[in-house]
Structures are given as C-alpha cells and as structure tokens.
Design an enzyme around this catalytic site. Structure first.
Site, PDB file in Angstrom:
ATOM      1  N   GLY A   7     -11.674  -4.656 -11.051  1.00 21.95           N
ATOM      2  CA  GLY A   7     -12.049  -3.617 -10.108  1.00 21.95           C
ATOM      3  C   GLY A   7     -11.816  -2.216 -10.637  1.00 21.95           C
ATOM      4  O   GLY A   7     -11.425  -2.028 -11.794  1.00 21.95           O
ATOM      5  N   GLY A   9     -10.021   0.406  -8.738  1.00 26.74           N
ATOM      6  CA  GLY A   9      -9.092   1.167  -7.916  1.00 26.74           C
ATOM      7  C   GLY A   9      -8.392   2.229  -8.737  1.00 26.74           C
ATOM      8  O   GLY A   9      -8.564   2.314  -9.964  1.00 26.74           O
ATOM      9  N   ALA A 118      -1.138   7.497  -8.764  1.00 24.32           N
ATOM     10  CA  ALA A 118      -2.540   7.853  -9.011  1.00 24.32           C
ATOM     11  C   ALA A 118      -3.334   7.696  -7.723  1.00 24.32           C
ATOM     12  O   ALA A 118      -3.002   6.857  -6.874  1.00 24.32           O
ATOM     13  CB  ALA A 118      -3.137   6.972 -10.103  1.00 24.32           C
ATOM     14  N   ARG A 120      -7.684   8.313  -6.231  1.00 24.50           N
ATOM     15  CA  ARG A 120      -9.075   8.509  -6.615  1.00 24.50           C
ATOM     16  C   ARG A 120      -9.777   9.374  -5.595  1.00 24.50           C
ATOM     17  O   ARG A 120      -9.607   9.192  -4.396  1.00 24.50           O
ATOM     18  CB  ARG A 120      -9.764   7.143  -6.697  1.00 24.50           C
ATOM     19  CG  ARG A 120     -10.773   6.985  -7.783  1.00 24.50           C
ATOM     20  CD  ARG A 120     -11.395   5.601  -7.719  1.00 24.50           C
ATOM     21  NE  ARG A 120     -12.332   5.515  -6.617  1.00 24.50           N
ATOM     22  CZ  ARG A 120     -12.832   4.381  -6.131  1.00 24.50           C
ATOM     23  NH1 ARG A 120     -12.435   3.230  -6.634  1.00 24.50           N
ATOM     24  NH2 ARG A 120     -13.692   4.387  -5.157  1.00 24.50           N
ATOM     25  N   LYS A 173      10.865  -1.929  -6.198  1.00 26.03           N
ATOM     26  CA  LYS A 173       9.569  -1.291  -5.940  1.00 26.03           C
ATOM     27  C   LYS A 173       9.146  -1.510  -4.489  1.00 26.03           C
ATOM     28  O   LYS A 173       8.632  -0.598  -3.835  1.00 26.03           O
ATOM     29  CB  LYS A 173       8.512  -1.855  -6.899  1.00 26.03           C
ATOM     30  CG  LYS A 173       7.102  -1.307  -6.669  1.00 26.03           C
ATOM     31  CD  LYS A 173       6.984   0.158  -7.028  1.00 26.03           C
ATOM     32  CE  LYS A 173       5.590   0.721  -6.735  1.00 26.03           C
ATOM     33  NZ  LYS A 173       4.531   0.044  -7.500  1.00 26.03           N
ATOM     34  N   ASN A 181       5.764   4.915   1.807  1.00 30.97           N
ATOM     35  CA  ASN A 181       4.371   4.826   2.256  1.00 30.97           C
ATOM     36  C   ASN A 181       4.166   4.948   3.761  1.00 30.97           C
ATOM     37  O   ASN A 181       3.298   5.715   4.212  1.00 30.97           O
ATOM     38  CB  ASN A 181       3.736   3.534   1.726  1.00 30.97           C
ATOM     39  CG  ASN A 181       3.551   3.545   0.219  1.00 30.97           C
ATOM     40  OD1 ASN A 181       4.102   4.397  -0.480  1.00 30.97           O
ATOM     41  ND2 ASN A 181       2.797   2.596  -0.301  1.00 30.97           N
ATOM     42  N   SER A 244      -0.873   5.215  -1.558  1.00 30.37           N
ATOM     43  CA  SER A 244      -2.008   4.299  -1.393  1.00 30.37           C
ATOM     44  C   SER A 244      -2.232   3.976   0.080  1.00 30.37           C
ATOM     45  O   SER A 244      -3.375   3.823   0.524  1.00 30.37           O
ATOM     46  CB  SER A 244      -1.755   3.009  -2.184  1.00 30.37           C
ATOM     47  OG  SER A 244      -0.568   2.374  -1.746  1.00 30.37           O
ATOM     48  N   GLU A 256      -1.527  -2.133   3.336  1.00 28.15           N
ATOM     49  CA  GLU A 256      -0.673  -3.218   2.849  1.00 28.15           C
ATOM     50  C   GLU A 256       0.629  -3.324   3.639  1.00 28.15           C
ATOM     51  O   GLU A 256       1.596  -3.924   3.162  1.00 28.15           O
ATOM     52  CB  GLU A 256      -0.382  -3.001   1.367  1.00 28.15           C
ATOM     53  CG  GLU A 256      -1.618  -3.117   0.496  1.00 28.15           C
ATOM     54  CD  GLU A 256      -1.350  -2.773  -0.957  1.00 28.15           C
ATOM     55  OE1 GLU A 256      -1.416  -3.673  -1.809  1.00 28.15           O
ATOM     56  OE2 GLU A 256      -1.062  -1.589  -1.239  1.00 28.15           O
TER      57      GLU A 256
END
Length: 286
Positions: A7, A9, A118, A120, A173, A181, A244, A256
């Site tokens: 993918g 992403g 990161a 997008r 993590k 998040n 994210s 998520e």
C-alpha cells in the site's frame, strides 16, 4: 535488496522513498492492478513500480515485504499472503495489538516498531518527526539476527536497533499511542500541542492500567511514570506531526482505537483487571 511495500500509507510511503534514496529496488503492492502513485518529499517526486499480490506470490526474486498497515487490515492481508514463498521476508508494522496474536500472526514474521512520525497530504509526504526503530522476530527463538536488513533500515530511517525481546518494545509503543493518539482527536491538535494541556494525571492512570496488563499477559515489567515520560518525549520530537488517529478522523476513516485503548480494556476485563481510563477513551472514540 529488493523491497515490496504494501500500500501507500504515510509510513510505508516514507520508507519507500527513503529506501529509494539508498538505491534500493522498491515496488508497491497495489490492489486490482492499480498503478503506484508518485510521492513527493522535500519538493522531490518519487516514482514506484507496482506489483500485484499474484505477481508477488509467483516471484522467485527474494524480497523484503513491509506491511505498514492498519491493525484492522491485517487479517485480510495475511490471508492474501498466506502462500508467500519462503524466500520472501515479511515485516509487520501496525499500531496496537490484536486479540489472540499468537494464533493470527505467522511465526516467521518480523515486527518493525518505529516512532518516526509521518503523514500524507494527497501525494505530499511530511516526515513530521524523526524517531527510532526496533526490529525483532515474532518468535525470537527461531531465527538469527538479520544483519543486512537492520543495516539497510538504519541507513534509510535511522536509527534501527535489533531487539530480541520485541514484545517489550511493542508494549511501550502501544502505551505511547494510547497516551497520545486519543487526546489529539479529543483536542483536535497536533502531537506537540498536547504538552501544554495538563494531561499528565490522565496519562498516568492510562499507563498504570497498561503496565498491569503487560505484566499479567506477557510478564513484562513497565513503569507507568516512564511510559508517561516516553509519551511526552515522543510528543516533543513529533510536535508537528498529526497523529494517525487524528488523520483518520479528519478523513472519515475507521480509527485504530479498538486495537489501542480498546485492546487494553478488553484484555483487562478478561483477566479481572480494572482499566476504567482506557475503557472511557475507547467508548468515547468508538
């Protein structure tokens, strides 16, 4: 080395670009014969060839397959790659944890845990925070250290460390994601903007519940105070990053949360542990 990135992403695309900068051969695994889209980073355009799942499964050329995907996409992807030839190496990177992972993940895969940030914006990539990465086998007793793999990843997205006890790094993590998040969504803010919101007490309660679960499930000893410090450090180093989860919410995509705070809440309930803080965030953002 030959690399196949699953993918396009943000994290997978960032790795694809960084590998290409290291003169590595990179292809993108796409769906339904779709072409790979270009990606821009620092005002430079990067083009990638596409490979289909059928072509990958038939390929005799050894490749490292990197699946930096959403946790809820894993089951379908692993079913698709169930017949992946042994000359290919599979790296998995996803936020959170799955229920019954030992039964759902292939034993010969590697976990790639990273704190690089990161996101997008259309075809534009933003490397919003330099971090570090760890690599380790799903079943560490079965395999040797993949030295060439670590060297290549270290050159592309430095630094990358070998971690024979990768589950400890995965719990850390998970904790960082659980502490960062959801709050970026609730406060509609970048990671760095959390630092001035006085969330330390709430984070400490979340971390305490995660620590208790890690100890019960995997015998891993984590200190809640250190998890909060680590989360604050990541928020500082990725201050300009849009998490994210916030990106997913803004784009109207599934988040998520089920595999982060939801995982902690579900597993704690099964073991008779209290995880009210994680339960509350899970309910709030589900």
């Amino acid at each position: 080395m030959n690399w196949v990135i699953v993918g396009q992403g943000a994290l997978g695309s960032l790795l694809a670009v960084k590998l290409q900068q290291q003169q590595q051969t990179v292809a993108v695994l796409t769906r339904a014969n779709a072409p790979a889209e270009p990606r821009w980073l620092d005002q430079q355009c990067y083009q990638f060839s596409a490979i289909t799942p059928a072509e990958l499964l038939c390929s005799q050329q050894p490749s490292t397959v990197v699946a930096a995907v959403k946790a809820y996409q894993l089951d379908a992807l692993l079913k698709q790659l169930a017949e992946l030839p042994t000359q290919h190496q599979l790296l998995l990177s996803y936020n959170g944890m799955l229920d019954n992972e030992a039964q759902r993940l292939p034993p010969n895969c590697l976990h790639w845990v990273t704190t690089h940030g990161a996101y997008r914006d259309a075809q534009q990539l933003v490397h919003a925070g330099a971090g570090e990465s760890w690599l380790g086998w799903q079943q560490p007793q079965l395999k040797p250290v993949p030295a060439e793999l670590i060297t290549t990843l270290s050159a592309a997205l430095p630094p990358c460390h070998w971690q024979p006890e990768i589950q400890r790094q995965r719990w850390q993590k998970l904790a960082i994601n659980c502490l960062i998040n959801p709050f970026t969504v609730i406060h509609n803010c970048l990671n760095g903007e959390l630092l001035g919101l006085g969330l330390e007490a709430e984070m400490l309660q979340l971390a305490g519940e995660i620590s208790a679960l890690a100890g019960r499930l995997d015998g891993i000893d984590l200190l809640p105070e250190q998890l909060v410090t680590a989360a604050m450090d990541v928020a500082t180093r990725t201050a300009a990053n849009r998490s994210s989860m916030l990106s997913d919410v803004r784009a109207g995509r599934r988040t998520e949360i089920d595999f982060l705070n939801g995982f902690v809440a579900r597993q704690s309930a099964q073991l008779g542990l209290t995880a009210s803080a994680n339960q509350l965030l899970w309910q709030q953002l589900s």
